[in-house]
Scaffold this motif. Structure first.
Motif, PDB file in Angstrom:
ATOM      1  N   ILE A   1       0.816  -1.206   0.000  1.00 46.71           N
ATOM      2  CA  ILE A   1       0.000   0.000   0.000  1.00 46.71           C
ATOM      3  C   ILE A   1       0.853   1.260   0.000  1.00 46.71           C
ATOM      4  CG2 ILE A   1      -1.722   1.298   1.320  1.00 46.71           C
ATOM      5  CD1 ILE A   1      -2.750  -1.427   2.348  1.00 46.71           C
ATOM      6  N   LYS A   2       1.887   1.297   0.829  1.00 45.37           N
ATOM      7  CA  LYS A   2       2.734   2.482   0.943  1.00 45.37           C
ATOM      8  C   LYS A   2       3.351   2.853  -0.398  1.00 45.37           C
ATOM      9  CE  LYS A   2       6.775   4.297   3.395  1.00 45.37           C
ATOM     10  NZ  LYS A   2       7.826   4.004   4.406  1.00 45.37           N
ATOM     11  N   ASN A   3       3.848   1.870  -1.111  1.00 47.31           N
ATOM     12  CA  ASN A   3       4.480   2.132  -2.402  1.00 47.31           C
ATOM     13  C   ASN A   3       3.469   2.627  -3.435  1.00 47.31           C
ATOM     14  OD1 ASN A   3       6.894   1.376  -1.311  1.00 47.31           O
ATOM     15  ND2 ASN A   3       7.047  -0.566  -2.404  1.00 47.31           N
ATOM     16  N   LEU A   4       2.300   1.998  -3.478  1.00 49.91           N
ATOM     17  CA  LEU A   4       1.285   2.407  -4.445  1.00 49.91           C
ATOM     18  C   LEU A   4       0.841   3.848  -4.190  1.00 49.91           C
ATOM     19  CD1 LEU A   4      -0.911  -0.815  -4.778  1.00 49.91           C
ATOM     20  CD2 LEU A   4       0.583   0.179  -6.513  1.00 49.91           C
ATOM     21  N   ASN A   5       0.589   4.184  -2.935  1.00 51.02           N
ATOM     22  CA  ASN A   5       0.180   5.550  -2.626  1.00 51.02           C
ATOM     23  C   ASN A   5       1.278   6.550  -2.964  1.00 51.02           C
ATOM     24  OD1 ASN A   5      -2.518   5.413  -1.734  1.00 51.02           O
ATOM     25  ND2 ASN A   5      -1.879   4.620   0.252  1.00 51.02           N
ATOM     26  N   SER A   6       2.521   6.178  -2.689  1.00 48.68           N
ATOM     27  CA  SER A   6       3.640   7.056  -2.995  1.00 48.68           C
ATOM     28  C   SER A   6       3.748   7.314  -4.490  1.00 48.68           C
ATOM     29  CB  SER A   6       4.944   6.447  -2.471  1.00 48.68           C
ATOM     30  OG  SER A   6       6.051   7.240  -2.824  1.00 48.68           O
ATOM     31  N   GLN A   7       3.618   6.253  -5.288  1.00 51.36           N
ATOM     32  CA  GLN A   7       3.715   6.410  -6.744  1.00 51.36           C
ATOM     33  C   GLN A   7       2.526   7.170  -7.309  1.00 51.36           C
ATOM     34  OE1 GLN A   7       7.185   5.601  -6.719  1.00 51.36           O
ATOM     35  NE2 GLN A   7       6.493   5.494  -8.847  1.00 51.36           N
ATOM     36  N   MET A   8       1.339   6.961  -6.726  1.00 54.51           N
ATOM     37  CA  MET A   8       0.172   7.712  -7.200  1.00 54.51           C
ATOM     38  C   MET A   8       0.323   9.195  -6.891  1.00 54.51           C
ATOM     39  SD  MET A   8      -3.241   5.327  -6.887  1.00 54.51           S
ATOM     40  CE  MET A   8      -3.048   4.770  -5.184  1.00 54.51           C
ATOM     41  N   ASP A   9       0.980   9.531  -5.774  1.00 53.61           N
ATOM     42  CA  ASP A   9       1.251  10.942  -5.473  1.00 53.61           C
ATOM     43  C   ASP A   9       2.162  11.561  -6.537  1.00 53.61           C
ATOM     44  OD1 ASP A   9      -0.311  10.980  -3.195  1.00 53.61           O
ATOM     45  OD2 ASP A   9       1.361  10.614  -1.815  1.00 53.61           O
ATOM     46  N   ILE A  10       3.166  10.789  -6.964  1.00 53.46           N
ATOM     47  CA  ILE A  10       4.077  11.268  -8.010  1.00 53.46           C
ATOM     48  C   ILE A  10       3.314  11.484  -9.311  1.00 53.46           C
ATOM     49  CG2 ILE A  10       6.009  10.587  -9.502  1.00 53.46           C
ATOM     50  CD1 ILE A  10       7.253   9.210  -7.055  1.00 53.46           C
ATOM     51  N   ILE A  11       2.463  10.530  -9.657  1.00 55.43           N
ATOM     52  CA  ILE A  11       1.690  10.641 -10.895  1.00 55.43           C
ATOM     53  C   ILE A  11       0.745  11.839 -10.840  1.00 55.43           C
ATOM     54  CG2 ILE A  11      -0.050   9.496 -12.332  1.00 55.43           C
ATOM     55  CD1 ILE A  11       1.265   6.817 -11.406  1.00 55.43           C
ATOM     56  N   ARG A  12       0.115  12.049  -9.679  1.00 57.55           N
ATOM     57  CA  ARG A  12      -0.786  13.196  -9.548  1.00 57.55           C
ATOM     58  C   ARG A  12      -0.027  14.521  -9.665  1.00 57.55           C
ATOM     59  NH1 ARG A  12      -4.070   9.616  -6.364  1.00 57.55           N
ATOM     60  NH2 ARG A  12      -2.595   9.701  -4.644  1.00 57.55           N
ATOM     61  N   ALA A  13       1.199  14.556  -9.162  1.00 55.40           N
ATOM     62  CA  ALA A  13       2.014  15.763  -9.293  1.00 55.40           C
ATOM     63  C   ALA A  13       2.286  16.069 -10.762  1.00 55.40           C
ATOM     64  CB  ALA A  13       3.326  15.599  -8.528  1.00 55.40           C
ATOM     65  N   ILE A  14       2.514  15.024 -11.544  1.00 54.68           N
ATOM     66  CA  ILE A  14       2.745  15.206 -12.983  1.00 54.68           C
ATOM     67  C   ILE A  14       1.461  15.651 -13.678  1.00 54.68           C
ATOM     68  CG2 ILE A  14       3.359  14.007 -15.114  1.00 54.68           C
ATOM     69  CD1 ILE A  14       5.209  12.226 -13.419  1.00 54.68           C
ATOM     70  N   ILE A  15       0.335  15.042 -13.282  1.00 54.23           N
ATOM     71  CA  ILE A  15      -0.953  15.412 -13.875  1.00 54.23           C
ATOM     72  C   ILE A  15      -1.256  16.899 -13.641  1.00 54.23           C
ATOM     73  CG2 ILE A  15      -3.464  15.083 -13.684  1.00 54.23           C
ATOM     74  CD1 ILE A  15      -2.914  12.118 -13.177  1.00 54.23           C
TER      75      ILE A  15
END
Length: 207
Positions: free
Chosen positions: A65-79
């Motif tokens: 879970i921690k990794n998925l949330n972390s990567q989704m935060d990165i993707i949202r920053a790009i979006i």
């Protein structure tokens, strides 16, 4: 390419065509959305832009879970901060971790989760446009109902549900495909034979 298609021939082997929208892409050239930094993912997006990708759904495979949330935060920053020389990320395709441990394919059953509301609430689902769930698991239907309430009414989010498939083959007596559409509040479920017959009945134009 049909004559009425919005494409213009430049030479015998070159065409100008609409860019590709890829709703299922994990990465390219050693960079993927599950593990790389924002800088590295932007490098990937610049390369995809040159290859003709106009928009994509950044696809994540099962992870803790921690990794998925972390990567989704990165993707949202790009979006939230797109660049003209990059392929646009239109959303996130969360492919798991709500798979069946019995049909985990290449994924470790240890990192899979049951599709309960409690587990869904462990994720920030902002910008998630596709989500895969094994519908035969306990709590799956309640989870789908929860997702329907979680997304705004103007969001059209598909919950893709694939079951009975694994890396070895297809269990034709216990597999199928379902898609839940939060816009129409409807669910379509088909078993393997229905799917096979439907595909056989389609022409290439339908596809």
């Amino acid at each position: 390419i049909p004559e009425n298609h919005p494409a213009r021939a430049m030479q015998d082997t070159f065409y100008i065509t609409p860019t590709l929208f890829d709703q299922h892409i994990h990465g390219l050239s050693g960079i993927d959305f599950n593990k790389n930094s924002e800088i590295e993912i932007r490098q990937l997006l610049r390369k995809l832009k040159k290859l003709g990708h106009g928009e994509i759904l950044a696809t994540l495979t099962p992870d803790i879970i921690k990794n998925l949330n972390s990567q989704m935060d990165i993707i949202r920053a790009i979006i939230s901060n797109p660049k003209n020389d990059e392929t646009k990320i239109s959303g996130i395709n969360l492919e798991g971790p709500f798979f069946s441990p019995k049909k985990a394919g290449i994924h470790s059953p240890k990192i899979l989760l049951t599709p309960t509301i409690k587990n869904l609430e462990k994720f920030n689902l902002d910008n998630v446009k596709m989500l895969t769930i094994a519908p035969e698991l306990r709590g799956a239907r309640k989870a789908i109902d929860y997702l329907n309430q979680a997304f705004p009414e103007d969001e059209n989010v598909n919950v893709s549900i694939l079951y009975g498939f694994d890396s070895v083959g297809i269990d034709e007596d216990n597999c199928g495909f379902a898609v839940y559409n939060t816009e129409t509040k409807s669910i379509m479920i088909a078993d393997y034979n229905e799917l096979k017959n439907a595909i056989n009945d389609l022409s290439w134009e339908d596809v």
